[in-house]
Design a protein around this motif. Structure first.
Motif, short mmCIF file in Angstrom:
data_model
loop_
_atom_site.label_atom_id
_atom_site.label_comp_id
_atom_site.label_asym_id
_atom_site.label_seq_id
_atom_site.Cartn_x
_atom_site.Cartn_y
_atom_site.Cartn_z
N ARG A 1 36.31 33.15 55.69
CA ARG A 1 36.80 33.24 57.16
C ARG A 1 38.37 32.73 57.35
O ARG A 1 38.95 33.04 58.26
N ASN A 2 38.67 31.97 56.26
CA ASN A 2 40.30 31.53 56.24
C ASN A 2 40.70 31.14 54.86
O ASN A 2 39.81 31.39 53.89
N GLU A 3 42.04 30.69 54.71
CA GLU A 3 42.46 30.92 53.21
C GLU A 3 41.78 29.66 52.50
O GLU A 3 41.65 29.79 51.18
N GLU A 4 41.58 28.58 53.13
CA GLU A 4 41.06 27.47 52.55
C GLU A 4 39.34 28.02 51.96
O GLU A 4 39.18 27.73 51.04
N ASN A 5 38.78 28.83 52.78
CA ASN A 5 37.46 29.29 52.36
C ASN A 5 37.71 30.07 50.98
O ASN A 5 37.05 29.95 50.23
N ASN A 6 38.76 30.89 51.19
CA ASN A 6 38.97 31.86 49.86
C ASN A 6 39.41 31.21 48.63
O ASN A 6 39.06 31.48 47.73
N ASN A 7 40.36 30.09 48.84
CA ASN A 7 40.52 29.29 47.88
C ASN A 7 39.59 28.63 47.04
O ASN A 7 39.42 28.52 45.98
N ALA A 8 38.61 27.99 47.87
CA ALA A 8 37.49 27.32 47.47
C ALA A 8 36.50 28.16 46.48
O ALA A 8 36.02 27.98 45.53
N TRP A 9 36.43 29.69 47.27
CA TRP A 9 35.66 30.48 46.48
C TRP A 9 36.16 30.81 45.00
O TRP A 9 35.65 31.00 44.11
N GLU A 10 37.60 31.16 45.13
CA GLU A 10 38.06 31.50 43.96
C GLU A 10 38.19 30.62 42.75
O GLU A 10 37.95 30.97 41.70
N GLN A 11 38.39 29.33 43.21
CA GLN A 11 38.39 28.23 42.27
C GLN A 11 36.95 28.23 41.64
O GLN A 11 36.79 28.24 40.40
N ASN A 12 35.90 28.16 42.43
CA ASN A 12 34.55 27.70 41.96
C ASN A 12 33.73 29.01 41.41
O ASN A 12 33.13 28.94 40.60
N MET A 13 34.12 30.19 42.01
CA MET A 13 33.33 31.35 41.92
C MET A 13 33.94 32.61 41.15
O MET A 13 33.34 33.59 40.63
N GLY A 14 35.21 32.43 41.26
CA GLY A 14 36.12 33.60 40.87
C GLY A 14 35.68 34.23 39.39
O GLY A 14 35.47 35.37 39.30
N SER A 15 35.48 33.39 38.43
CA SER A 15 35.07 33.68 36.92
C SER A 15 33.73 33.96 36.84
O SER A 15 33.41 34.68 35.93
N LYS A 16 33.09 33.56 37.72
CA LYS A 16 31.51 33.84 37.43
C LYS A 16 30.72 35.19 38.15
O LYS A 16 29.59 35.46 37.81
N ILE A 17 31.71 35.73 38.93
CA ILE A 17 31.22 36.93 39.61
C ILE A 17 31.92 38.44 39.35
O ILE A 17 33.35 38.11 39.10
N ASP A 18 31.42 39.31 39.65
CA ASP A 18 32.41 40.44 39.73
C ASP A 18 32.60 41.15 40.87
O ASP A 18 31.59 41.59 41.86
N PHE A 19 33.75 40.65 41.50
CA PHE A 19 34.11 40.87 42.92
C PHE A 19 34.68 42.25 43.05
O PHE A 19 35.57 42.89 42.43
#
Length: 267
Positions: free
Chosen positions: A159-177
């Motif tokens: 919903r916002n940049e903070e959401n997105n940063n937390a997602w990219e930090q924790n999940m970015g490398s684990k998933i195929d976005f």
């Protein structure tokens, strides 16, 4: 004789393995999910055993697997309130076999669960504060791992940049976005839909959703404009936004979604 003896020790190990993390049950979800230790130890202790999938091990131990077998496909679904995201998500689930996860639903469910976490979420929502993104991301990851599936529609997030940063930090490398599926619609159309949804609910003797009240609609649009639109722009710069005109009928919108899925070779 040696074989049956080895089988017995295996059974004991499998039962014993989950005991260590059990004391941490009420820990922060993110930590629990990110801790790959129990599975790794088991694998290294029994090199001669047939390798079970993490999912099977988790089922035997009745725990959540600590990591994905292969990178799951993720599509974010965004659009203003009343853009019709929910209806189209149901269609995608039925036709393409995705699992539909709503960040809001997960937070509400956690709140009702009575866990320490749930209490914190309830207190923050009451105080009108935003739940930390790391908590939301942790709940999403846990739900993804528990489902054992490999294709996810994540609705109403980030919903916002903070959401997105937390997602990219924790999940970015684990998933195929893959992309953001963005249902675009004028505020006038969305407002009319939300008000009519509230009226329909009342006509059927149900309660109007609290966030479909006129005063709340204005706030929701404002949040969407100031916080969610920049996230869409961020992904647009990477060529990862699929924009769908959400103003026509449900069927026309669904046809447009299917055309885009074909283009991106999602089946």
């Amino acid at each position: 004789g040696g074989l049956s003896r080895r089988k017995k020790t295996t059974a004991v190990e499998v039962q014993a393995a989950p005991k260590a993390p059990e004391e941490k049950k009420e820990d922060v979800v993110v930590e629990e999910v990110n801790n790959p230790e129990p599975v790794k130890q088991e694998e290294s202790e029994k090199p001669n055993e047939p390798v079970e999938s993490k999912q099977e091990k988790a089922e035997m131990n009745n725990t959540t697997p600590s990591s994905f077998e292969k990178k799951p496909v993720v599509i974010f679904v965004l659009g203003g309130p009343g853009a019709g995201k929910g209806t189209q998500c149901s269609n995608i689930v039925t036709k393409y076999g995705f699992v539909h996860l709503s960040a809001g639903d997960l937070l509400r469910a956690e709140q009702k669960s009575g866990s320490e976490h749930g209490q914190m979420i309830a207190d923050m929502i009451k105080a009108g504060q935003i739940v930390p993104s790391s908590v939301t991301v942790g709940l999403l990851e846990k739900a993804m791992l528990q489902s054992g599936q490999s294709k996810f529609l994540i609705d109403g997030f980030p919903r916002n940049e903070e959401n997105n940063n937390a997602w990219e930090q924790n999940m970015g490398s684990k998933i195929d976005f893959k992309f953001i599926l963005f249902f675009d619609c004028s505020e006038e159309t969305m407002r009319a839909r939300l008000l009519s949804r509230g009226e329909q609910a009342e006509a059927q003797g149900q309660q109007r959703r609290s966030d479909d009240e006129e005063s709340v609609i204005v706030k929701r649009f404002n949040t969407y404009r100031t916080e969610t639109k920049p996230v869409i722009a961020h992904y647009e710069a990477q060529g990862k936004v699929v924009q769908i005109d959400a103003s026509p009928s449900v069927d026309e919108v669904w046809n447009a979604v299917q055309e885009q899925f074909a283009k991106w070779e999602i089946n």
